[in-house]
Design an enzyme around this catalytic site. Structure first.
Site, PDB file in Angstrom:
ATOM      1  N   LYS A 138       0.696   5.755 -10.740  1.00 26.89           N
ATOM      2  CA  LYS A 138       0.179   7.075 -10.334  1.00 26.89           C
ATOM      3  C   LYS A 138       1.013   8.199 -10.948  1.00 26.89           C
ATOM      4  O   LYS A 138       0.473   9.103 -11.588  1.00 26.89           O
ATOM      5  CB  LYS A 138       0.165   7.207  -8.803  1.00 26.89           C
ATOM      6  CG  LYS A 138      -0.649   6.135  -8.092  1.00 26.89           C
ATOM      7  CD  LYS A 138      -0.715   6.358  -6.594  1.00 26.89           C
ATOM      8  CE  LYS A 138       0.623   6.313  -5.876  1.00 26.89           C
ATOM      9  NZ  LYS A 138       1.233   4.969  -5.776  1.00 26.89           N
ATOM     10  N   ARG A 188      -2.521   8.990   1.951  1.00 25.66           N
ATOM     11  CA  ARG A 188      -2.071   7.608   2.110  1.00 25.66           C
ATOM     12  C   ARG A 188      -2.508   7.015   3.442  1.00 25.66           C
ATOM     13  O   ARG A 188      -2.198   5.860   3.726  1.00 25.66           O
ATOM     14  CB  ARG A 188      -0.547   7.561   2.014  1.00 25.66           C
ATOM     15  CG  ARG A 188      -0.025   7.163   0.628  1.00 25.66           C
ATOM     16  CD  ARG A 188       1.489   7.198   0.688  1.00 25.66           C
ATOM     17  NE  ARG A 188       2.136   6.336  -0.263  1.00 25.66           N
ATOM     18  CZ  ARG A 188       2.611   6.736  -1.437  1.00 25.66           C
ATOM     19  NH1 ARG A 188       2.454   7.974  -1.833  1.00 25.66           N
ATOM     20  NH2 ARG A 188       3.246   5.882  -2.217  1.00 25.66           N
ATOM     21  N   ARG A 219      12.323   0.146 -12.520  1.00 26.47           N
ATOM     22  CA  ARG A 219      12.566   1.578 -12.391  1.00 26.47           C
ATOM     23  C   ARG A 219      13.856   1.827 -11.609  1.00 26.47           C
ATOM     24  O   ARG A 219      14.612   2.740 -11.903  1.00 26.47           O
ATOM     25  CB  ARG A 219      11.382   2.256 -11.697  1.00 26.47           C
ATOM     26  CG  ARG A 219      11.559   3.761 -11.568  1.00 26.47           C
ATOM     27  CD  ARG A 219      10.311   4.467 -11.105  1.00 26.47           C
ATOM     28  NE  ARG A 219       9.949   4.137  -9.738  1.00 26.47           N
ATOM     29  CZ  ARG A 219       8.865   4.601  -9.114  1.00 26.47           C
ATOM     30  NH1 ARG A 219       8.033   5.397  -9.761  1.00 26.47           N
ATOM     31  NH2 ARG A 219       8.598   4.258  -7.878  1.00 26.47           N
ATOM     32  N   ARG A 255      16.543   5.822  -7.387  1.00 27.89           N
ATOM     33  CA  ARG A 255      15.748   5.897  -6.153  1.00 27.89           C
ATOM     34  C   ARG A 255      16.118   4.750  -5.229  1.00 27.89           C
ATOM     35  O   ARG A 255      15.964   3.579  -5.575  1.00 27.89           O
ATOM     36  CB  ARG A 255      14.255   5.848  -6.490  1.00 27.89           C
ATOM     37  CG  ARG A 255      13.689   7.206  -6.819  1.00 27.89           C
ATOM     38  CD  ARG A 255      12.235   7.147  -7.148  1.00 27.89           C
ATOM     39  NE  ARG A 255      11.407   6.588  -6.081  1.00 27.89           N
ATOM     40  CZ  ARG A 255      10.090   6.641  -6.080  1.00 27.89           C
ATOM     41  NH1 ARG A 255       9.451   7.222  -7.068  1.00 27.89           N
ATOM     42  NH2 ARG A 255       9.403   6.115  -5.086  1.00 27.89           N
ATOM     43  N   ARG A 315       6.999  -1.675   1.330  1.00 29.27           N
ATOM     44  CA  ARG A 315       6.118  -0.567   0.903  1.00 29.27           C
ATOM     45  C   ARG A 315       4.724  -1.099   0.572  1.00 29.27           C
ATOM     46  O   ARG A 315       3.716  -0.451   0.867  1.00 29.27           O
ATOM     47  CB  ARG A 315       6.717   0.140  -0.331  1.00 29.27           C
ATOM     48  CG  ARG A 315       7.927   0.970   0.024  1.00 29.27           C
ATOM     49  CD  ARG A 315       8.786   1.272  -1.180  1.00 29.27           C
ATOM     50  NE  ARG A 315       8.106   2.073  -2.185  1.00 29.27           N
ATOM     51  CZ  ARG A 315       8.591   2.276  -3.412  1.00 29.27           C
ATOM     52  NH1 ARG A 315       9.746   1.728  -3.770  1.00 29.27           N
ATOM     53  NH2 ARG A 315       7.938   3.023  -4.258  1.00 29.27           N
TER      54      ARG A 315
END
Ligand code: B4P
Length: 193
Positions: A14, A89, A128, A134, A146
């Site tokens: 996204k 969401r 990532r 993060r 998640r």
């Protein structure tokens, strides 16, 4: 106004595709993930609250996220359209968004839903995490939480928009360029419709 939702599980592309789409179509990018991370960096009360959810792989409460979207929409009255990334969401967020857009005499044109397998999602996010800093990308357990949160609360958002015939499913595995081309093809069809 030409408003789109880019939809999909965490790590489906996204954020990656949004960057390119806003440049090509001149839309205003509204990423709730980015907005929340800005609040965290600025150590606001909202950011501190949000971080406690994000670090566990959970969704931030609806009222917090809806409030952020309301004020972002209000502060960009001249936008020719919005690209919603990572929002809505939950079904409650989708209903709230429809209402906010109605008040502005506009609506969602299409929901572009990226499909990616769970193992690919986990690999992308762990990757990532090596460079992003993060905290929600470094632990496989949190990443899987998640994905569970997505299945339990977010997948229903696609069903909500399916009832309005707005969902377009896009294969989200393959090269970033190829996926971008697929997205553009669908958007261009909507633009001439
Ligand atoms: P977000 O910031 O929305 O992020 P995300 O879902 O983790 O990732 P995204 O899908 O944008 O990542 P991308 O694929 O681009 O959310 C973070 C957290 O914020 C949530 O867990 C939640 O706690 C909170 N939150 C946000 N919005 C909320 C809301 N509305 N309500 C409640 N809580 C909310 O990138 C992933 C990686 O894949 C990148 O490294 C990228 O380079 C790579 N990649 C992308 N496309 C690829 C491809 N085709 N092939 C290979 N790799 C690819």
């Amino acid at each position: 106004m030409f408003n789109l939702i880019l939809f999909g599980p965490p790590g489906s592309g996204k954020g990656t595709q949004s960057e390119r789409l806003i440049e090509k179509y001149g839309l205003f990018h509204l990423s709730t993930g980015n907005l929340l991370r800005e609040e965290i960096v600025n150590q606001t009360q909202l950011g501190l609250e949000a971080k406690s959810y994000m670090d566990q792989g959970q969704l931030v409460p609806d009222e917090v996220v809806i409030g952020m979207i309301r004020s972002s929409l209000d502060s960009h009255p001249l936008a020719k359209g919005f690209l919603f990334d990572g929002f809505p969401r939950t079904v409650a967020q989708a209903e709230a968004l429809d209402k906010l857009l109605q008040e502005k005499n506009t609506e969602i044109v299409a929901v572009l839903a990226l499909g990616v397998s769970e193992e690919e999602l986990v690999q992308r996010l762990l990757n990532r995490g090596k460079t992003s800093g993060r905290s929600d990308d470094t632990n496989e357990g949190i990443i899987r939480a998640r994905i569970v949160e997505y299945e339990n609360k977010t997948a229903a958002v696609a069903k909500y928009y399916e009832a309005f015939d707005k969902v377009i499913r896009i294969e989200g595995e393959g090269s970033i360029d190829d996926i971008f081309d697929l997205l553009c093809k669908e958007i261009d069809l909507k633009k001439i419709a």
